[in-house]
Write a protein that holds these residues in place. Structure first.
Motif, short mmCIF file in Angstrom:
data_model
loop_
_atom_site.label_atom_id
_atom_site.label_comp_id
_atom_site.label_asym_id
_atom_site.label_seq_id
_atom_site.Cartn_x
_atom_site.Cartn_y
_atom_site.Cartn_z
N LEU A 36 -65.83 -60.32 -27.04
CA LEU A 36 -64.93 -59.24 -26.59
C LEU A 36 -65.34 -58.78 -25.20
CD1 LEU A 36 -64.77 -57.15 -29.90
CD2 LEU A 36 -63.46 -59.20 -29.25
N ASN A 37 -64.35 -58.44 -24.40
CA ASN A 37 -64.64 -57.93 -23.06
C ASN A 37 -65.15 -56.49 -23.11
OD1 ASN A 37 -64.76 -58.13 -20.24
ND2 ASN A 37 -62.80 -57.06 -20.02
N ASP A 38 -65.92 -56.11 -22.14
CA ASP A 38 -66.26 -54.70 -21.89
C ASP A 38 -66.45 -54.55 -20.38
OD1 ASP A 38 -69.22 -54.75 -21.06
OD2 ASP A 38 -69.27 -55.90 -22.92
N THR A 41 -71.18 -55.24 -19.39
CA THR A 41 -72.05 -56.41 -19.52
C THR A 41 -71.89 -57.31 -18.30
OG1 THR A 41 -71.81 -56.30 -21.93
CG2 THR A 41 -72.69 -58.35 -21.00
N HIS A 69 -63.06 -62.00 -19.70
CA HIS A 69 -62.96 -60.95 -18.68
C HIS A 69 -61.50 -60.64 -18.35
CE1 HIS A 69 -64.00 -58.63 -15.10
NE2 HIS A 69 -63.26 -59.43 -14.36
N1 TYC Z 1 -65.98 -57.48 -17.80
C1 TYC Z 1 -67.37 -57.72 -17.50
C2 TYC Z 1 -67.67 -57.37 -16.06
O1 TYC Z 1 -66.75 -57.21 -15.28
C3 TYC Z 1 -67.78 -59.16 -17.76
C4 TYC Z 1 -67.66 -59.56 -19.20
C5 TYC Z 1 -67.10 -60.79 -19.55
C6 TYC Z 1 -68.11 -58.72 -20.21
C7 TYC Z 1 -67.00 -61.19 -20.85
C8 TYC Z 1 -68.02 -59.10 -21.55
O2 TYC Z 1 -67.39 -60.74 -23.18
C9 TYC Z 1 -67.45 -60.34 -21.87
N2 TYC Z 1 -68.95 -57.26 -15.71
#
Ligand code: TYC
Length: 109
Positions: A36-38, A41, A69
């Motif tokens: 999952l995106n956040d 991270t 992402h």
């Molecule tokens: N969105 C995060 C960032 O911009 C990168 C990211 C990608 C985070 C995939 C979680 O599962 C992920 N740093």
């Protein structure tokens, strides 16, 4: 002397043998491990996770990370339930150990 150690075929009279053994040969249900995106991270950390836990090479790991992402969710791999559950938990624990909020999900195929 007891015969309890003798293994007898587990057959039922009147039912085709091939039909009887087929259930034991069925594939287990398979589960997707999703990332999952956040907003927190680091991208590099997600790539490392995909290499370390899902045996992706650098190009494929980067492709999956960017897909997550951009779209919010991405497929890491497909496994029997216990393996999927273990990998999903291991990733979250590894991320937490590194103070990142990365989350996973599992979904039946
Ligand atoms: N969105 C995060 C960032 O911009 C990168 C990211 C990608 C985070 C995939 C979680 O599962 C992920 N740093």
């Amino acid at each position: 002397m007891s015969n309890s150690h003798v293994i007898s075929p587990n057959t039922s009279p009147g039912i085709d043998l091939a039909e009887q053994v087929r259930p034991a040969l069925e594939r287990p249900p398979m589960f997707k491990v999703l990332l999952l995106n956040d907003d927190f991270t680091p991208m590099d950390f997600v790539v490392i996770v995909l290499e370390k836990f899902f045996q992706k090479d650098a190009d494929e790991a980067t492709r999956i990370m960017m897909a997550v992402h951009q779209s919010g969710v991405g497929l890491c791999g497909v496994y029997p339930f216990e393996i999927a559950e273990t990998k999903a938990l291991q990733v979250v624990e590894y991320a937490r150990d590194h103070h990142h909020p990365l989350q996973t999900a599992i979904e039946k195929e």
